[in-house]
Design an enzyme around this catalytic site. Structure first.
Site, PDB file in Angstrom:
ATOM      1  N   ASN A  72     -10.653  -2.435  -6.413  1.00 24.81           N
ATOM      2  CA  ASN A  72      -9.738  -1.702  -7.236  1.00 24.81           C
ATOM      3  C   ASN A  72     -10.374  -1.344  -8.629  1.00 24.81           C
ATOM      4  O   ASN A  72      -9.914  -0.443  -9.273  1.00 24.81           O
ATOM      5  CB  ASN A  72      -8.318  -2.137  -7.369  1.00 24.81           C
ATOM      6  N   ARG A 100      -0.333   9.483  -9.832  1.00 21.79           N
ATOM      7  CA  ARG A 100      -0.233   8.281  -8.951  1.00 21.79           C
ATOM      8  C   ARG A 100       0.317   7.069  -9.835  1.00 21.79           C
ATOM      9  O   ARG A 100       0.779   6.058  -9.222  1.00 21.79           O
ATOM     10  CB  ARG A 100      -1.845   7.674  -8.661  1.00 21.79           C
ATOM     11  N   ARG A 130      -5.219  -1.868   8.453  1.00 20.86           N
ATOM     12  CA  ARG A 130      -6.433  -2.710   7.897  1.00 20.86           C
ATOM     13  C   ARG A 130      -6.108  -3.993   7.183  1.00 20.86           C
ATOM     14  O   ARG A 130      -5.007  -3.902   6.754  1.00 20.86           O
ATOM     15  CB  ARG A 130      -7.270  -1.691   7.106  1.00 20.86           C
ATOM     16  N   HIS A 158       2.853   3.735  -8.988  1.00 16.81           N
ATOM     17  CA  HIS A 158       2.549   2.396  -9.405  1.00 16.81           C
ATOM     18  C   HIS A 158       4.067   1.861 -10.139  1.00 16.81           C
ATOM     19  O   HIS A 158       4.322   0.773  -9.799  1.00 16.81           O
ATOM     20  CB  HIS A 158       1.503   2.064 -10.232  1.00 16.81           C
ATOM     21  N   SER A 183      -8.623  -5.024   4.617  1.00  6.63           N
ATOM     22  CA  SER A 183      -8.748  -4.689   3.260  1.00  6.63           C
ATOM     23  C   SER A 183      -9.302  -5.956   2.330  1.00  6.63           C
ATOM     24  O   SER A 183      -8.877  -5.999   1.406  1.00  6.63           O
ATOM     25  CB  SER A 183      -7.801  -3.686   2.664  1.00  6.63           C
ATOM     26  N   GLU A 223       0.546 -13.480  12.042  1.00  6.32           N
ATOM     27  CA  GLU A 223       1.245 -12.291  12.599  1.00  6.32           C
ATOM     28  C   GLU A 223       1.078 -11.505  11.840  1.00  6.32           C
ATOM     29  O   GLU A 223       1.227 -11.369  10.838  1.00  6.32           O
ATOM     30  CB  GLU A 223       2.690 -12.644  13.254  1.00  6.32           C
ATOM     31  N   ASP A 264       0.827  -1.269  -0.112  1.00  6.48           N
ATOM     32  CA  ASP A 264      -0.071   0.025   0.098  1.00  6.48           C
ATOM     33  C   ASP A 264       0.781   1.281   0.001  1.00  6.48           C
ATOM     34  O   ASP A 264       2.027   1.294   0.525  1.00  6.48           O
ATOM     35  CB  ASP A 264      -1.023  -0.256   1.257  1.00  6.48           C
TER      36      ASP A 264
END
Ligand code: FPP
Length: 246
Positions: free
Chosen positions: A69, A34, A195, A38, A197, A208, A21
């Site tokens: 997405n 953006r 999170r 990526h 997600s 873990e 992320d």
């Protein structure tokens, strides 16, 4: 400075899963689009995949594209698919050099035809590799995965292929995309978000969790080693007491 030699071989996570992320925020911080994030994220995928194989991780699963997405702007979705195709084309030698087998989970039939074709080709060409299995979660959603499993098992009960009483965790497991993978031992999420997600909800029951406040394009070998070292010092009790384990 962390070194690979400091790791305890017998306590390596067998299955490492990563929520990659922060590509977008990384790019934004630099005043870029953006897409730039990526593109750099792909470089990190390459680096971390190679390091994991070197360290001795047997299964690495990367959350590359979620069912949600698809709702991103068209241009971003197209870029991610283009990056997937170009990476698959380019990285076949890397996969062979490190003896890595490629695998995919998710609703991969929903990928653009070109991406699906490339993916299936690389999966077929690396099928005999043994050192590590790299699984890409593509158009993946854990709730959809579980829903599909429930539908499939229910149909088998309805058609008297299996009985209601015979349904156990093994049967459920065998109807998930991950049927050939062990449970996740360590789940890392980058970017500082805490999170899950919709990622591998069933498979992380005893994993873990490790959250790190670094955007995915900046995630380095050092960060990976630190996460694994941290994991190796945790006591995994699987519901038992410390005394029972010792
Ligand atoms: C999360 O960053 C990342 C993704 C949604 C995609 C991950 C994809 C890659 C690393 C590149 C393509 C992968 C392969 C395997 C070729 P984000 O966009 O959600 O970042 P943000 O939370 O900062 O907006």
């Amino acid at each position: 400075m962390n070194s690979k030699n400091e790791l305890i071989e017998e306590r390596l996570p067998k299955h490492l899963a990563i929520i990659m992320d922060g590509n977008g925020r990384w790019a934004k911080e630099k005043g870029k689009l953006r897409v730039f994030g990526h593109e750099h994220g792909v470089k990190t995928v390459r680096l971390i995949t190679e390091k994991c194989a070197e360290i001795g991780i047997k299964y690495l699963t990367l959350y590359a594209f979620s069912t949600e997405n698809w709702k991103r702007p068209k241009i971003e979705v197209e870029t991610l698919m283009r990056l997937l195709v170009s990476s698959l084309k380019r990285e076949l030698p890397l996969l062979h050099k490190n003896d890595i087998k490629l695998n995919a989970i998710g609703n991969i039939e929903s990928l653009p035809a070109r991406a699906l074709k490339e993916l299936n080709e690389v999966i077929a060409k690396t099928a005999e590799n043994k050192t590590m299995t790299l699984t890409l979660a593509l158009s993946y959603g854990a709730r959809e995965e579980i829903k599909n499993a429930v539908q499939c098992i229910s149909a088998k009960v309805k058609n008297n292929i299996i009985s209601l009483e015979s349904i156990d965790e093994t049967i459920i497991n065998n109807h998930l995309y991950t049927r050939n993978l062990p449970d996740v031992d360590l789940l890392i999420r980058t970017s500082g978000e805490h999170r899950i997600s919709n990622f591998l909800l069933w498979q992380i029951a005893y994993a873990e969790l490790y959250f790190i406040d670094v955007f995915w394009p900046d995630f380095s070998e050092q960060h990976l080693l630190e996460a694994i070292k941290n994991y190796q010092h945790r006591e995994r009790r699987f519901g038992k007491t410390s005394e029972q384990l010792n």
